[in-house]
Design a protein around this motif. Structure first.
Motif, mmCIF file in Angstrom:
data_model
loop_
_atom_site.group_PDB
_atom_site.id
_atom_site.type_symbol
_atom_site.label_atom_id
_atom_site.label_comp_id
_atom_site.label_asym_id
_atom_site.label_seq_id
_atom_site.Cartn_x
_atom_site.Cartn_y
_atom_site.Cartn_z
ATOM 1 N N LEU A 41 31.624 57.695 3.653
ATOM 2 C CA LEU A 41 31.734 59.115 3.299
ATOM 3 C C LEU A 41 31.825 59.311 1.789
ATOM 4 O O LEU A 41 32.326 60.319 1.303
ATOM 5 C CB LEU A 41 32.933 59.771 3.991
ATOM 6 C CG LEU A 41 32.954 59.701 5.510
ATOM 7 C CD1 LEU A 41 34.247 60.291 6.058
ATOM 8 C CD2 LEU A 41 31.742 60.402 6.115
ATOM 9 N N GLY A 42 31.369 58.320 1.042
ATOM 10 C CA GLY A 42 31.338 58.411 -0.410
ATOM 11 C C GLY A 42 32.665 58.194 -1.108
ATOM 12 O O GLY A 42 32.725 58.195 -2.332
ATOM 13 N N ILE A 43 33.760 57.978 -0.357
ATOM 14 C CA ILE A 43 35.062 57.817 -1.019
ATOM 15 C C ILE A 43 35.923 56.668 -0.490
ATOM 16 O O ILE A 43 36.722 56.127 -1.225
ATOM 17 C CB ILE A 43 35.899 59.118 -0.974
ATOM 18 C CG1 ILE A 43 36.113 59.587 0.454
ATOM 19 C CG2 ILE A 43 35.280 60.205 -1.804
ATOM 20 C CD1 ILE A 43 37.087 60.744 0.588
ATOM 21 N N PHE A 44 35.799 56.317 0.785
ATOM 22 C CA PHE A 44 36.646 55.275 1.365
ATOM 23 C C PHE A 44 35.944 53.929 1.269
ATOM 24 O O PHE A 44 34.888 53.729 1.863
ATOM 25 C CB PHE A 44 36.966 55.577 2.834
ATOM 26 C CG PHE A 44 37.671 56.880 3.031
ATOM 27 C CD1 PHE A 44 39.001 57.024 2.687
ATOM 28 C CD2 PHE A 44 36.997 57.971 3.558
ATOM 29 C CE1 PHE A 44 39.657 58.240 2.860
ATOM 30 C CE2 PHE A 44 37.645 59.184 3.738
ATOM 31 C CZ PHE A 44 38.976 59.319 3.389
ATOM 32 N N GLN A 45 36.545 52.998 0.541
ATOM 33 C CA GLN A 45 35.929 51.680 0.379
ATOM 34 C C GLN A 45 36.235 50.823 1.605
ATOM 35 O O GLN A 45 37.377 50.745 2.039
ATOM 36 C CB GLN A 45 36.462 50.996 -0.881
ATOM 37 C CG GLN A 45 35.708 49.723 -1.212
ATOM 38 C CD GLN A 45 36.021 49.266 -2.615
ATOM 39 O OE1 GLN A 45 35.551 49.865 -3.567
ATOM 40 N NE2 GLN A 45 36.810 48.228 -2.724
ATOM 41 N N VAL A 46 35.208 50.198 2.162
ATOM 42 C CA VAL A 46 35.372 49.355 3.347
ATOM 43 C C VAL A 46 34.518 48.098 3.218
ATOM 44 O O VAL A 46 33.483 48.091 2.558
ATOM 45 C CB VAL A 46 34.974 50.097 4.658
ATOM 46 C CG1 VAL A 46 35.907 51.249 4.944
ATOM 47 C CG2 VAL A 46 33.537 50.574 4.617
ATOM 48 N N ASN A 47 34.997 47.036 3.838
ATOM 49 C CA ASN A 47 34.186 45.844 4.036
ATOM 50 C C ASN A 47 34.249 45.542 5.535
ATOM 51 O O ASN A 47 34.864 46.289 6.304
ATOM 52 C CB ASN A 47 34.669 44.672 3.163
ATOM 53 C CG ASN A 47 36.101 44.264 3.432
ATOM 54 O OD1 ASN A 47 36.643 44.487 4.513
ATOM 55 N ND2 ASN A 47 36.742 43.663 2.437
ATOM 56 N N HIS A 48 33.622 44.467 5.959
ATOM 57 C CA HIS A 48 33.564 44.207 7.402
ATOM 58 C C HIS A 48 34.936 43.909 8.001
ATOM 59 O O HIS A 48 35.228 44.340 9.124
ATOM 60 C CB HIS A 48 32.557 43.095 7.703
ATOM 61 C CG HIS A 48 31.146 43.536 7.467
ATOM 62 N ND1 HIS A 48 30.543 44.515 8.221
ATOM 63 C CD2 HIS A 48 30.232 43.159 6.544
ATOM 64 C CE1 HIS A 48 29.309 44.721 7.782
ATOM 65 N NE2 HIS A 48 29.096 43.912 6.759
ATOM 66 N N LEU A 49 35.803 43.228 7.279
ATOM 67 C CA LEU A 49 37.144 42.957 7.780
ATOM 68 C C LEU A 49 37.928 44.272 7.954
ATOM 69 O O LEU A 49 38.620 44.463 8.958
ATOM 70 C CB LEU A 49 37.892 42.006 6.839
ATOM 71 C CG LEU A 49 39.280 41.565 7.291
ATOM 72 C CD1 LEU A 49 39.217 40.864 8.648
ATOM 73 C CD2 LEU A 49 39.901 40.642 6.248
ATOM 74 N N HIS A 50 37.789 45.165 7.016
ATOM 75 C CA HIS A 50 38.421 46.486 7.076
ATOM 76 C C HIS A 50 37.906 47.244 8.312
ATOM 77 O O HIS A 50 38.682 47.860 9.047
ATOM 78 C CB HIS A 50 38.085 47.246 5.792
ATOM 79 C CG HIS A 50 38.940 48.440 5.517
ATOM 80 N ND1 HIS A 50 39.189 48.877 4.249
ATOM 81 C CD2 HIS A 50 39.585 49.314 6.324
ATOM 82 C CE1 HIS A 50 39.953 49.950 4.282
ATOM 83 N NE2 HIS A 50 40.203 50.243 5.540
ATOM 84 N N ASN A 51 36.603 47.161 8.556
ATOM 85 C CA ASN A 51 36.016 47.838 9.719
ATOM 86 C C ASN A 51 36.514 47.242 11.031
ATOM 87 O O ASN A 51 36.770 47.975 11.993
ATOM 88 C CB ASN A 51 34.489 47.779 9.659
ATOM 89 C CG ASN A 51 33.945 48.594 8.516
ATOM 90 O OD1 ASN A 51 34.437 49.672 8.224
ATOM 91 N ND2 ASN A 51 32.952 48.070 7.838
#
Length: 136
Positions: A41-51
């Protein structure tokens, strides 16, 4: 499903966190874990572990919300406590090698807001249900 506030909150938050986990898989890029990630959404940083964490938390909340008020209360309080801790500690993890979930300030604010709703609901509402179960 009963009209319990805990069940409603667990079900809604569970569905939202599952959706966030799935959508995050499309923007995370090639990073499984670490400080870098894609922006959801242009603001929340995620990587695969976070997902994966979002998917597991979403599944736990949704399952508890669909199961019973007592289960929803327990999971709301547990997830809320974890998010409160993560929301606070996360501010200190940014810029360090310990930031394996690619957390950023927007994530911290969302985690703290989630903690307030989950803990508030879990600790303050549906008290009579918990009391009845404890006495039985």
């Amino acid at each position: 499903m009963s009209q319990s506030p805990n069940r409603l909150v667990a079900t809604v938050f569970g569905a939202v966190y599952l959706l966030v986990g799935v959508l995050g898989l499309f923007v995370a890029g090639s990073n499984f874990a670490g400080e870098e990630g894609g922006l959801l959404l242009g603001i929340f940083q995620v990587n695969h572990l976070h997902n994966i964490a979002h998917l597991l938390i979403g599944a736990a909340l949704l399952a508890a919300g669909l199961r019973s008020t007592a289960a929803a209360k327990r999971v709301n309080v547990t997830v809320g406590a974890v998010y409160l801790l993560l929301g606070i500690v996360g501010f200190f993890l940014v810029g360090t090698a310990l930031n394996i979930l690619a957390l950023n300030t927007a994530d911290h604010i969302l985690h703290l807001a989630s903690a307030i709703v989950l803990l508030g609901t879990g600790l303050a509402l549906d008290r009579s249900t918990t009391t009845r179960h404890a006495a039985a």
